[in-house]
Enzyme design. Structure first.
Site, mmCIF file in Angstrom:
data_model
loop_
_atom_site.group_PDB
_atom_site.id
_atom_site.type_symbol
_atom_site.label_atom_id
_atom_site.label_comp_id
_atom_site.label_asym_id
_atom_site.label_seq_id
_atom_site.Cartn_x
_atom_site.Cartn_y
_atom_site.Cartn_z
ATOM 1 N N GLU A 70 12.333 -8.036 -25.933
ATOM 2 C CA GLU A 70 11.622 -8.351 -24.703
ATOM 3 C C GLU A 70 11.811 -9.822 -24.368
ATOM 4 O O GLU A 70 11.480 -10.710 -25.160
ATOM 5 C CB GLU A 70 10.128 -8.050 -24.781
ATOM 6 C CG GLU A 70 9.453 -8.313 -23.439
ATOM 7 C CD GLU A 70 7.957 -8.043 -23.401
ATOM 8 O OE1 GLU A 70 7.411 -8.014 -22.269
ATOM 9 O OE2 GLU A 70 7.343 -7.878 -24.458
ATOM 10 N N ASP A 145 9.514 -15.055 -14.030
ATOM 11 C CA ASP A 145 9.116 -15.953 -12.946
ATOM 12 C C ASP A 145 10.002 -15.729 -11.719
ATOM 13 O O ASP A 145 11.226 -15.843 -11.801
ATOM 14 C CB ASP A 145 9.240 -17.404 -13.420
ATOM 15 C CG ASP A 145 8.491 -18.385 -12.522
ATOM 16 O OD1 ASP A 145 8.430 -18.141 -11.304
ATOM 17 O OD2 ASP A 145 7.976 -19.387 -13.041
#
Length: 241
Positions: A70, A145
């Site tokens: 991840e 982001d």
């Protein structure tokens, strides 16, 4: 002779913050890092990876098992939940924010998770050099982001060239799973990955179904509460020639 580099050649997808950690988080680094946090030789920056450094998954986990990576694991909610429910798989959390890494270790210890390791490093360097080629069965990138201001979009993780690093790390047929609550970024992900010759869509229609292996987090709920649609994507790594 040329001067040695002191900065990376490419912009990173994060701004490193040095927020103060709580006493519990400080304890996590002192007591839990030896079990969970991988020691990574550095290159020119604190979160860089030396190009000759290589992870040995069998040595780190004590077995040969499918590896799920991840990218941007945050406080670890998704990966700790997955690791605790999937004992036959191994998990690697890649994160640059120490408070998030500390929280992940604390939650992993509380849940008795032993098939999880963490690395404090810039994700593209982990994918392009640190992981052995073809080591990952899946790579997850959830809510990275979006860098929504136009002048900052060059910092987005999913941009032209990212596919090479992800494809190197993934085994043939391995899956790249993504999710975002930012429409413009989702469209860029599709544009970038549809153009990558080493990947193919593993979904039908405009967007993939929500990945049922992704636990619902406070971050995702916040996006939904603000009226933002969550978009999932999944791409398959094509077989190597």
């Amino acid at each position: 002779m040329p001067e040695p580099r002191t900065f990376r050649d490419e912009p990173v997808s994060f701004v490193r913050r040095s927020g103060r950690m709580s006493e519990a988080q400080e304890r996590a680094f002192a007591e839990l890092a030896p079990e969970y946090l991988l020691e990574v030789p550095r290159d020119v920056a604190w979160t860089s990876v030396h190009p000759e450094a290589r992870m040995d998954p069998v040595a780190e986990y004590g077995r040969d098992a499918p590896l799920i990576v991840e990218i941007g694991s945050g406080q670890g909610h998704a990966i700790v939940s997955a690791a605790s429910s999937r004992s036959d798989d191994d998990f690697l959390a890649v994160e640059v924010f120490r408070a998030g890494l500390a929280r992940t270790m604390l939650d992993a210890e509380k849940a008795g998770v032993r098939n999880l390791r963490l690395v404090e490093a810039n994700a593209p360097e982990v994918l392009s050099t640190y992981l052995p080629e073809g080591a990952a069965s899946e790579v997850w990138i959830f809510f990275s982001d979006p860098w929504h201001k136009k002048r900052h979009t060059k910092r987005r993780l999913i941009r032209p060239g990212f596919g090479d690093a992800a494809a190197r790390a993934l085994a043939d047929g391995g899956l790249l799973r993504l999710a975002t609550d930012w429409e413009d970024y989702a469209l860029q992900m599709v544009e970038v990955l549809d153009a990558e010759p080493l990947f193919e869509r593993a979904f039908e229609g405009e967007w993939a179904e929500r990945f049922d292996g992704r636990v619902m987090t406070a971050f995702e709920r916040k996006g939904i509460a603000k009226g933002r649609e969550i978009r999932d994507l999944v791409y398959r790594r094509k077989p190597r020639a």
